[in-house]
Scaffold this motif. Structure first.
Motif, short mmCIF file in Angstrom:
data_model
loop_
_atom_site.label_atom_id
_atom_site.label_comp_id
_atom_site.label_asym_id
_atom_site.label_seq_id
_atom_site.Cartn_x
_atom_site.Cartn_y
_atom_site.Cartn_z
N TYR A 272 0.97 5.99 6.97
CA TYR A 272 0.91 4.50 6.92
C TYR A 272 1.25 3.45 7.68
O TYR A 272 2.02 3.26 8.88
CB TYR A 272 1.98 3.65 6.02
N THR B 5 4.87 0.38 10.69
CA THR B 5 4.48 -0.89 10.44
C THR B 5 5.16 -2.11 11.41
O THR B 5 6.17 -2.16 11.58
CB THR B 5 5.43 -1.36 8.79
N ILE C 129 5.93 6.03 9.07
CA ILE C 129 5.20 4.34 8.53
C ILE C 129 5.15 4.14 10.59
O ILE C 129 6.35 4.09 11.15
CB ILE C 129 6.22 3.88 7.64
N TYR D 15 1.35 4.77 -3.02
CA TYR D 15 1.08 5.25 -2.49
C TYR D 15 2.30 6.88 -2.99
O TYR D 15 1.94 7.51 -3.84
CB TYR D 15 0.76 5.92 -1.40
N LEU E 203 -3.86 2.92 5.54
CA LEU E 203 -3.06 4.30 4.95
C LEU E 203 -3.96 5.57 4.97
O LEU E 203 -4.97 5.44 4.55
CB LEU E 203 -3.31 3.76 3.15
N GLU F 1 1.06 -1.17 0.03
CA GLU F 1 -0.32 0.28 -0.36
C GLU F 1 0.67 1.69 -0.19
O GLU F 1 0.69 2.27 -0.50
CB GLU F 1 -1.18 0.09 1.21
N LEU F 2 2.52 1.31 0.70
CA LEU F 2 2.99 2.28 0.48
C LEU F 2 3.51 2.57 -0.70
O LEU F 2 3.29 3.68 -1.38
CB LEU F 2 3.90 2.13 1.46
#
Length: 260
Positions: free
Chosen positions: A156, A127, A125, A35, A233, A31-32
């Motif tokens: 994200y 994660t 970010i 983008y 996101l 997904e990142l």
């Protein structure tokens, strides 16, 4: 083996990041990556001349750098934060090989102790970070992340959910699917809809672009295993980038691929 003294905490991820085939691989989060292909990052000149932090990214729990390097390649100046010194070593090695070392800085730090300057970062970010700290600390770190975004910032986040086979809660605890070799590091499994509830709360200041709860198979480290994940996101409220979805649903025709 990672040497540990009585006064020095063990680097839980040392072995995973010390391998020739580094855990979690080289590919950035899907997904990142989508983008970054669609939304143009600031140029180097813009980064140098902008005082509000435009072009700066913060990768929390950066691991061995798969998202860090993607951000740097897209034009961001990235600060990679992790408690694993070995992971940050590998980020620096990878950045040199990719000729991106001038855009990457590393910092050994617990995210709970990190001072995230308000309004500084164009990308933050996280994660699998909020699930690696106690549940009592996660809301404060989350709010710091939200507050750290510029007016055009993107956030994200991935977290493990109670669907994960490593979870101590249903339905994950009742799953018969294989568990990750590093599951012991996850101490805060998110319940269904918990992350999206945080994201749409007025205090977050976010506009959600994409949210998904899913099961996924991970073959990037150890034996193949399953995860339950929530993936978010979002951008700062009022920011409307050229986002066409992941994958792009209705992209503009005849444009360069990096804009999808």
């Amino acid at each position: 083996m990672n040497p540990v003294t009585e006064d020095e905490p063990r680097d839980f991820f040392f072995e995973a990041y010390d391998r020739e085939n580094i855990a979690y691989g080289m590919q950035p989060s899907l997904e990142l990556a989508a983008y970054l292909r669609q939304v143009v990052a600031p140029t180097s000149d813009e980064v140098q001349s902008t005082e509000d932090g435009c072009g700066h990214a913060l990768d929390l729990g950066a691991g061995a750098g798969r998202d860090t390097l993607a951000l740097a390649a897209a034009g961001f100046n990235v600060t990679s934060v992790d408690v694993s010194e070995r992971g940050l070593d590998r980020i620096r090695e990878r950045a040199v090989k990719a000729e991106l070392s001038d855009r990457v800085q590393t910092l050994v730090c617990d995210v709970r102790e990190l001072d995230i300057a308000a309004g500084r970062y164009s990308a933050i970010i996280g994660t699998t970070v909020l699930d690696h700290i106690p549940a009592a600390d996660a809301p404060r770190v989350w709010q710091n992340m939200c507050d750290g975004l510029t007016s055009h910032g993107v956030l994200y986040v991935q977290v493990h959910t109670t669907e994960d086979p490593g979870s101590d809660q249903a339905p994950g605890k009742d799953s018969n699917q294989p568990v990750s070799e590093t599951a012991d590091a996850v101490i805060n499994y998110f319940r269904p809809n918990q992350l999206i509830e945080w994201a749409v709360a007025p205090s977050s200041g976010l506009r959600v672009l994409r949210y998904e709860e899913r099961l996924e198979w991970d073959t990037t480290h150890g034996a193949p295993h399953q995860h339950g994940k929530a993936v978010l996101l979002a951008v700062r409220q009022g920011f409307h980038p050229d986002w066409f979805g992941q994958p792009s649903a209705f992209p503009r025709p005849n444009v360069p691929q990096n804009h999808e």
